[in-house]
Design a protein around this motif. Sequence first.
Motif, PDB file in Angstrom:
ATOM      1  N   SER A  70      38.288  40.391  51.764  1.00  0.00           N
ATOM      2  CA  SER A  70      36.908  39.997  51.504  1.00  0.00           C
ATOM      3  C   SER A  70      36.457  41.396  50.776  1.00  0.00           C
ATOM      4  O   SER A  70      35.066  41.646  50.671  1.00  0.00           O
ATOM      5  N   LEU A  71      37.260  42.253  50.217  1.00  0.00           N
ATOM      6  CA  LEU A  71      36.777  43.514  49.714  1.00  0.00           C
ATOM      7  C   LEU A  71      36.636  43.518  47.984  1.00  0.00           C
ATOM      8  O   LEU A  71      37.641  43.194  47.500  1.00  0.00           O
ATOM      9  N   GLU A  72      35.701  44.101  47.503  1.00  0.00           N
ATOM     10  CA  GLU A  72      35.606  44.041  46.082  1.00  0.00           C
ATOM     11  C   GLU A  72      36.093  42.817  45.342  1.00  0.00           C
ATOM     12  O   GLU A  72      37.200  43.024  44.430  1.00  0.00           O
ATOM     13  N   GLU A  73      35.645  41.921  45.434  1.00  0.00           N
ATOM     14  CA  GLU A  73      36.051  40.638  45.025  1.00  0.00           C
ATOM     15  C   GLU A  73      35.826  40.708  43.604  1.00  0.00           C
ATOM     16  O   GLU A  73      36.801  39.948  42.672  1.00  0.00           O
ATOM     17  N   LEU A  74      34.975  40.727  43.096  1.00  0.00           N
ATOM     18  CA  LEU A  74      34.624  40.648  41.500  1.00  0.00           C
ATOM     19  C   LEU A  74      35.489  41.888  40.915  1.00  0.00           C
ATOM     20  O   LEU A  74      36.139  41.620  39.777  1.00  0.00           O
ATOM     21  N   LYS A  75      35.868  42.873  41.572  1.00  0.00           N
ATOM     22  CA  LYS A  75      36.832  44.008  41.018  1.00  0.00           C
ATOM     23  C   LYS A  75      38.304  43.506  40.984  1.00  0.00           C
ATOM     24  O   LYS A  75      38.899  43.731  40.069  1.00  0.00           O
ATOM     25  N   LEU A  76      38.435  42.670  42.043  1.00  0.00           N
ATOM     26  CA  LEU A  76      39.845  42.079  42.225  1.00  0.00           C
ATOM     27  C   LEU A  76      40.197  41.090  40.742  1.00  0.00           C
ATOM     28  O   LEU A  76      41.159  41.280  40.343  1.00  0.00           O
ATOM     29  N   LEU A  77      39.067  40.427  40.751  1.00  0.00           N
ATOM     30  CA  LEU A  77      39.150  39.299  39.539  1.00  0.00           C
ATOM     31  C   LEU A  77      39.583  40.184  38.250  1.00  0.00           C
ATOM     32  O   LEU A  77      40.306  39.693  37.332  1.00  0.00           O
ATOM     33  N   GLN A  78      38.602  41.263  38.166  1.00  0.00           N
ATOM     34  CA  GLN A  78      38.656  41.769  36.913  1.00  0.00           C
ATOM     35  C   GLN A  78      39.994  42.606  36.872  1.00  0.00           C
ATOM     36  O   GLN A  78      40.797  42.697  35.526  1.00  0.00           O
ATOM     37  N   THR A  79      40.554  42.977  38.067  1.00  0.00           N
ATOM     38  CA  THR A  79      42.026  43.717  37.705  1.00  0.00           C
ATOM     39  C   THR A  79      43.024  42.784  37.786  1.00  0.00           C
ATOM     40  O   THR A  79      43.980  42.926  36.777  1.00  0.00           O
ATOM     41  N   VAL A  80      42.958  41.508  38.019  1.00  0.00           N
ATOM     42  CA  VAL A  80      43.926  40.489  37.975  1.00  0.00           C
ATOM     43  C   VAL A  80      44.018  40.125  36.471  1.00  0.00           C
ATOM     44  O   VAL A  80      44.974  39.907  35.477  1.00  0.00           O
ATOM     45  N   LEU A  81      42.639  39.954  35.936  1.00  0.00           N
ATOM     46  CA  LEU A  81      42.732  39.590  34.406  1.00  0.00           C
ATOM     47  C   LEU A  81      43.153  40.553  33.495  1.00  0.00           C
ATOM     48  O   LEU A  81      43.798  40.335  32.693  1.00  0.00           O
ATOM     49  N   VAL A  82      42.825  41.745  33.632  1.00  0.00           N
ATOM     50  CA  VAL A  82      43.588  43.050  33.085  1.00  0.00           C
ATOM     51  C   VAL A  82      45.172  42.943  33.202  1.00  0.00           C
ATOM     52  O   VAL A  82      45.563  43.286  32.156  1.00  0.00           O
ATOM     53  N   LEU A  83      45.423  42.761  34.574  1.00  0.00           N
ATOM     54  CA  LEU A  83      46.688  42.783  34.712  1.00  0.00           C
ATOM     55  C   LEU A  83      47.721  41.865  33.746  1.00  0.00           C
ATOM     56  O   LEU A  83      48.608  42.047  33.199  1.00  0.00           O
ATOM     57  N   LEU A  84      47.074  40.462  33.864  1.00  0.00           N
ATOM     58  CA  LEU A  84      47.846  39.482  33.132  1.00  0.00           C
ATOM     59  C   LEU A  84      47.436  39.472  31.574  1.00  0.00           C
ATOM     60  O   LEU A  84      48.428  38.856  30.834  1.00  0.00           O
ATOM     61  N   THR A  85      46.548  40.012  31.109  1.00  0.00           N
ATOM     62  CA  THR A  85      46.141  39.908  29.846  1.00  0.00           C
ATOM     63  C   THR A  85      46.520  40.962  28.904  1.00  0.00           C
ATOM     64  O   THR A  85      47.036  40.989  27.721  1.00  0.00           O
ATOM     65  N   THR A  86      46.937  42.279  29.704  1.00  0.00           N
ATOM     66  CA  THR A  86      47.329  43.448  29.048  1.00  0.00           C
ATOM     67  C   THR A  86      48.944  43.555  28.560  1.00  0.00           C
ATOM     68  O   THR A  86      49.244  44.176  27.746  1.00  0.00           O
ATOM     69  N   ASN A  87      49.725  42.725  29.341  1.00  0.00           N
ATOM     70  CA  ASN A  87      51.220  42.700  29.346  1.00  0.00           C
ATOM     71  C   ASN A  87      51.596  41.448  29.898  1.00  0.00           C
ATOM     72  O   ASN A  87      51.000  40.828  30.524  1.00  0.00           O
ATOM     73  N   THR A  88      52.906  41.204  29.820  1.00  0.00           N
ATOM     74  CA  THR A  88      53.733  40.244  30.291  1.00  0.00           C
ATOM     75  C   THR A  88      54.689  40.309  31.287  1.00  0.00           C
ATOM     76  O   THR A  88      55.700  39.579  31.519  1.00  0.00           O
ATOM     77  N   VAL A  89      54.412  41.662  32.128  1.00  0.00           N
ATOM     78  CA  VAL A  89      55.536  41.943  32.869  1.00  0.00           C
ATOM     79  C   VAL A  89      55.334  41.188  34.275  1.00  0.00           C
ATOM     80  O   VAL A  89      56.150  40.989  35.151  1.00  0.00           O
ATOM     81  N   VAL A  90      54.184  40.301  34.443  1.00  0.00           N
ATOM     82  CA  VAL A  90      54.193  39.435  35.721  1.00  0.00           C
ATOM     83  C   VAL A  90      54.636  38.061  35.517  1.00  0.00           C
ATOM     84  O   VAL A  90      54.002  37.559  34.351  1.00  0.00           O
ATOM     85  N   HIS A  91      55.572  37.684  36.259  1.00  0.00           N
ATOM     86  CA  HIS A  91      56.112  36.450  36.018  1.00  0.00           C
ATOM     87  C   HIS A  91      56.530  35.851  37.683  1.00  0.00           C
ATOM     88  O   HIS A  91      56.374  36.366  38.509  1.00  0.00           O
ATOM     89  N   ASP A  92      56.835  34.607  37.491  1.00  0.00           N
ATOM     90  CA  ASP A  92      57.443  34.086  38.740  1.00  0.00           C
ATOM     91  C   ASP A  92      56.358  33.934  40.088  1.00  0.00           C
ATOM     92  O   ASP A  92      55.258  33.725  39.792  1.00  0.00           O
ATOM     93  N   GLU A  93      56.979  34.595  40.770  1.00  0.00           N
ATOM     94  CA  GLU A  93      56.216  34.387  42.162  1.00  0.00           C
ATOM     95  C   GLU A  93      54.916  35.594  42.275  1.00  0.00           C
ATOM     96  O   GLU A  93      53.830  35.298  42.617  1.00  0.00           O
ATOM     97  N   ALA A  94      55.019  36.579  41.369  1.00  0.00           N
ATOM     98  CA  ALA A  94      53.895  37.615  41.043  1.00  0.00           C
ATOM     99  C   ALA A  94      52.764  36.930  40.516  1.00  0.00           C
ATOM    100  O   ALA A  94      51.573  37.031  40.731  1.00  0.00           O
TER     101      ALA A  94
END
Length: 1720
Positions: free
Chosen positions: A121-145
């Motif tokens: 439960s640390l930096e939850e908003l930052k986490l959401l922001q990070t995930v969104l940046v991760l998935l929207t900026t590139n397509t390297v995340v697939h499958d289980e990740a």
Amino acid sequence: MLQFFFFLQDCTILFILDMFISLQILMYATASKRLIFLLQAAESGIIKVKTIAARNTDILAALKENSSEVVQPFLMGCGTKEPKITQLCLAAIQRLMSHEVVSEAAAGNIINMLWQLMENSLEELKLLQTVLVLLTTNTVVHDEALSKAIVLCFRLHFTKDNITNNTAAATVRQVVTVVFERVVAEDERYKDIIEQPVAVQGNSNRRSVSTLKPCAKDAYMLFQDLCQLVNADAPYWLVGMTEMTRTFGLELLESVLNDFPQVFLQHQEFSFLLKERVCPLVIKLFSPNIKFRQGSSTSSSPAPVEKPYFPICMRLLRVVSVLIKQFYSLLVTECEIFLSLLVKFLDADKPQWLRAVAVESIHRLCVQPQLLRSFCQSYDMKQHSTKVFRDIVNALGSFIQSLFLVPSTGNASVTPNQTGSNASGSTGSAQTNPGVLGMGGGATVLPAFEYRGTWIPILNVTVQGSAKATYLEMLDKVEPPTIPEGYAMSVAFHCLLDLVRGITTMIEGELGEAETGSQSTTETTSLPAQSSEHQDLQSISDQSDKELVSRAVWEEMVNACWCGLLAALSLLLDASTDEAATENILKAELTMAALCGRLGLVTSRDAFITAICKGSLPPHYALTVLNSTTAALSSKSYSIQGQNVQMISPSSESHQQVVAVGQPLALQPQGTVMLTSKNIQCMRTLLNLAHCHGAVLGTSWQLVLATLQHLVWILGLKPGVGGALKPGRAVEGPSTVLTTAVMTDLPVISSILSRLFESSQYLDDVSLHHLINALCSLSLEAMDMAYGNNKEPSLFAVAKLLETGLVNMHRIEILWRPLTGHLLEVCQHPNSRMREWGAEALTSLIKAGLTFSHDPPLSQNQRLQLLLLNPLKELSNISHPDIRIKQLECVLQILQSQGDSLGPGWPLVLGVMGAIRSDQGESLIRTAFQCLQLVVTDFLPTMPCTCLQIVVEVAGSFGLHNQELNISLTSIGLLWNISDYFFQRGEIIEKELNKEEAVLQKQAEEKGVVLNRPFHPAPPFDCLWLCLYAKLGELCVDPRPAVRKSAGQTLFSTIGAHGTLLQHSTWHTVIWKVLFHLLDRVRESSTTADKEKIESGGGNILIHHSRDTAEKQWAETWVLTLAGVARIFNTRRYLLQPLGDFSQAWDVLLDHIQSAALSKNNEVSLAALKSFQEILQIVSPARDSEKPDTPPAINVSVPVVVGATTATSLGRSFMRTDSIGERMGRYSGAELPVVTDEIEDLNLWWAAWNSWYRIGSESTKPPITCDKLTFIPSQPFLTALIQIFPALYQHIKTGFSMDDLQKLGIILHGAVSVPISSDASPFILPSYTEAVLTSLQEAVLTALDVLQKAICVGSENMQIMYPAIFDQLLAFVEFSCKPPQYGQLETKHIANAKYNQIQLFAPAEWVALNYVPFAERSLEVVVDLYQKTACHKAVVNEKVLQNIIKTLRIPLSLKYSCPSESTWKLAVSSLLKVLSIGLPVARQHASSGKFDSMWPELANTFEDFLFTKSAPPDNLSIQEFQKNESIDVEVVQLISTEILPYANFIPKEFVGQIMTMLNKGSIHSQSSSFTEAEIDIRLREEFSKVCFETLLQFSFSNKVTTPQEGYISRMALSVLLKRSQDVLHRYIEDERLSGKCPLPRQQVTEIIFVLKAVSTLIDSLKKTQPENVDANTWAQVIALYPTLVECITCSSSEVCSALKEALVPFKDFMHPPASKVKFL
């Protein structure tokens, strides 16, 4: 450091610098925290970045390859869980991701680090922001990740922090969108090489995603797990999910389905998910909504029903809307289920919010007509599929109805009371509803619907043609929203309007394209295929086939929706209080009616037109004027049809502006009716429909014109000259009140109506006939309303018929018959005003037609002239005097103006005069009759002879008038005068008629038809006579007796006086078509005449009781007619018999005589028999003087076929030919026709016999049921019937057979069995003390006597009938003891006069005859006949003697029980006489055995009589008893003289019976009482003595000459000795028991007699030859001795003296008789 950065590219400078700064800051932060490992990692990272930057030109690519090492310090910093460090590291990681320098492995590490932070439960908003940046900026995340990242967002969505929740929800939505955007981008990259999607396989595996590319695979797994989560199942891919809500999942599903439909349509794997996962999931989640019933109790069910949840239900409906809109072609079956569920959600038992969102969903469908068309094609047009489109429309209608029944006010609001009293009364009671409050307070009235007190406002919820929803968009609501009142109604209302607008625009557009594309299509759209059958080009044929398919779809769409639309629109039209809403509704109905008309859908077209018509009239008119197919629903509370005044609430009326007040056009008007602005608005729509779409109205013209008729009546428009409508005042009641607004419309309305009918001349013939038929129908309705009241009738239809006829005079032939036919009906109306207009219109049309310049002219068109004049003749059928006066005036004008050219018009003139009916008044009849008298007096010579027959018919018609009897009688005299005119000018008339006949015959031959005229093929002049006879025949069946009598006398007198003018062949017609036809009608009228009593004959004339009913009066006519016909047969037989069918006519006459004789009227039946007797006196037409040795009645036994006469016409077969050959050979050839006459005569007499038999058998047959109305023939009738037989028998006796004799016997037996009515019994029945016969009984015996005498002098073959005669007589003899029963009829028997005195007023309605005298007379006849025929062979063979004995046994056995004492006495004397004659005959035939069965019957008869079981009456005197005893003695004496002496000819058994009987009679009968007086009466001493003496006489006889005689002696001795032994034993016993009391004198006398007999017997035995006495007899005699010895103790001196005498002879038995001399 600055030098290092100097060498880098500008694009990466900032990024590298940022990385160094971040690492430096991390080092400083860790140094303060003493995190050595993190410090080292930061330093290592700085070195790594420097190295990469120095060694690689593409720094970002090199960084991406080594991103795992670069990111590692930041990941370790996040692992410290220090907030500042963590924030620093996450920011650095985001910068790395934004520059796309993160590899797949690094991304996995980052996601794992994020996961740890999330769990802590640390930096939850930052986490959401990070995930969104991760998935929207590139397509390297697939499958289980990817799945782990998505799960991280989901888990953060369900934290306790609202900010985090909302941020996570937005992140999840964006992530899901990113995942599917990747699929779209991926498809775009591979669009050139991608294979076409194949059909979805039903058995595809849900985990089979190997064919998908990476992004598609991720999207597939994500969507699949979303379905799993919504379904509350564990996900396959999103591992680690701990919590999920269905609302959020449904939102995600909807967004995906709505934003990316191409993904599901292009990939079969996704299509499979739709079919196998989404649709079942939606159906499952809909379950609570389907099962839930608002207000129902769930306690009774085993499992409680889950309550619908608004968020889920609303989102489900959104999903369903997307599925239907985007994927209908893919999910046809599933969409059928969804649509059915939508329909169910509109049910009244569903929550209001659910119904509201459901109707919003349906609205989204209704604005898409192509989608609706697909529904109709896929579902409604399939044979076994759900009618989805129809159900949707019907559901909308039901939904609207339910809102009026149970108004929806939302979940939280209180339902206001919207009754009429509250709405129009105090405003305080309606304060809960602003709309009602505004109305009550006089403020601006809101647009609303109001129906039966339910007020529903109209809300502006959407724009026309769009489906903007309100509650389907409330995604933030958890609890059901409050539905504003009127919202659901408004949405449903717009659904209907958009639905109509859409389908009509679509169909009419396609229909217009089809019509313009195919110029060969016919105007009639209902048969489009006909045009294609005549085309040569294949393209045109294909186009026609396509049009056929399209038309089928159009028709199915209209047929599926029109009922529901009409029901809903009609209800809304009735409830609308807003002009704009009303206009929209009317426009919808108008467009639907026009569309149905163009498609040829008559039923639906008429239904919509009917709805508009109902809206045009006040409410109560809709129930009585228009013939609606839905009228049966008008009585139900939820009916959507027109309502009466009481059904409309006052609040509704207050919103409708009254523009006119007038009288209703009704059968029973109640005050006035009001036309509102809505009615006028509907009327405008109706006029618009008639003018714009008149070509498709067809039969709907009747509805339109009916409505217009009532509207112009209410508005006070009256017809003027020529049929134009003008404002007028009401004749009765309050005047019509019109507002200024409507007054300005009246001239326009009148002008439009006039132009409408004037333009009818341009219509085609079929359309014109539709218009004429509609006007005629309207006129009929107006006529029906005008019946029975004096109200001013509606003349709208009559006036417009006149107007239409006048403008179409150029083609009057096609209109004339229906037009004038209806106007003739109008002329017959009882309302004088209606008749006046009908006569005026008809005469005006006739005059106009005669004066119109026809082409060709009337002088050359005789058919048209007759067509125009024929209605004038038809007016003669109308009974109203005013119409007849107008008719006669018109006829007079025609005669005055065109009399010289009448020609064929004479029949019309005569017809008008002769068509006056009896109910048209005496004065009118008298006037017309005077005209006829003038014609007969002055114009017969100048009139064409072809019209003479019409004159006869007219004269006859006046005879049928019942207004004035003198006119009828005078007309009969007029017919007599006409017959004299025919007689005087016969040659001239015959010549002219023959000439005309030749012309007509030639014309008929040219046409190839047979000339057809009355009485054809008789000559024309004879036909004239036959017409005269026929008219007189009609008068013979007139209802008035005086007319019938006069006509009958005139008819038979005319035939007698002028019948010689007729040709011989015409007599056939006279007989069959005049006389027999008259007999048929008289018979029919007589049998159906009323039996009700007629009080008087008119005025003060009294009617005799014999004519006081119509039945009795008709009976007189029947009698006179039958007698007249019989007389003609008698007097004109020389003319009738050569016709060839005289035998058939004879049969018909006999049939009439038979039916009359079998009628239930005594007068008719008796007169019929008199006519029968009259025709029996007919003598053969052959000269009797030329017939040697031939009696007047021809006695020919066999009807040999001569000419056309055959034996089959007799109804019986004749097989004997004994004398016909001799008779035919006896006469010369010239006399041969005489033999033919003889044969024919014999046929006639046998036919008469058959008729007589049928009359007798039917009249004497007992009735099946017996009640007070049962008809029993009278005695005079039966007497006359039987009296006919002797005369008839003289004609048929030579062929009279045994079968005929049996038939006669049945009739005779039935006749004498008929009882007599108690009313007539005093006049027919003799007193019971008088032994006399009735006339019927005398006639019966006379008939048998005639037969007996004929048989006596007849041949040997006839004498075989003797036994049958005996049988019949013996049956009558039995009546003395067994009176015949007439069926089941209860009768009062009077035969037994001693016990049943005559009671004329006995309860029984029928009294039986006293059959005793008849039976005794019959017995005397039997004895006399037997005395004459005892030795006859047939009498011997048929055992007549035995039958006589058997019959006599009945009264003899009854003896004292006989109804009459004389019966058994006569039976005894008759038996003695018969036996005295029959026993010698029996002895003569003893050897033949023919009498063997007679002897037992005789023995039983003797036994039953001599020892009868019936006790003598108590009042029997000793003298009478002794007389009866003497009769018994006579019987014993007969036995002694006629039987026992001839024992050798008699069977032994019979002798034994006789001996036993004598033995029984030789001993006195004992009584159970010892009363002396009673014993004196009961004992028969003389009889016993005679019996004993007879036994003695035959017990010892010295004259035994035969063994049989010896047997008799031995039997007699044995019986006598046994009887003596019994008497002695009984005496000894009685003596012992009596003690000192003396025994009865009779017993003492008996014992004395026995003792003397014993003494005498012993003496006789001694004198008898020894060989004649056997040893057994001696033993019996000796056995008496001990018994005699026991009697010596008796106390009676007389017995002792007799005992001594009996004992003395026993001395000789002390030794054997052989040694008697020796001992002496």
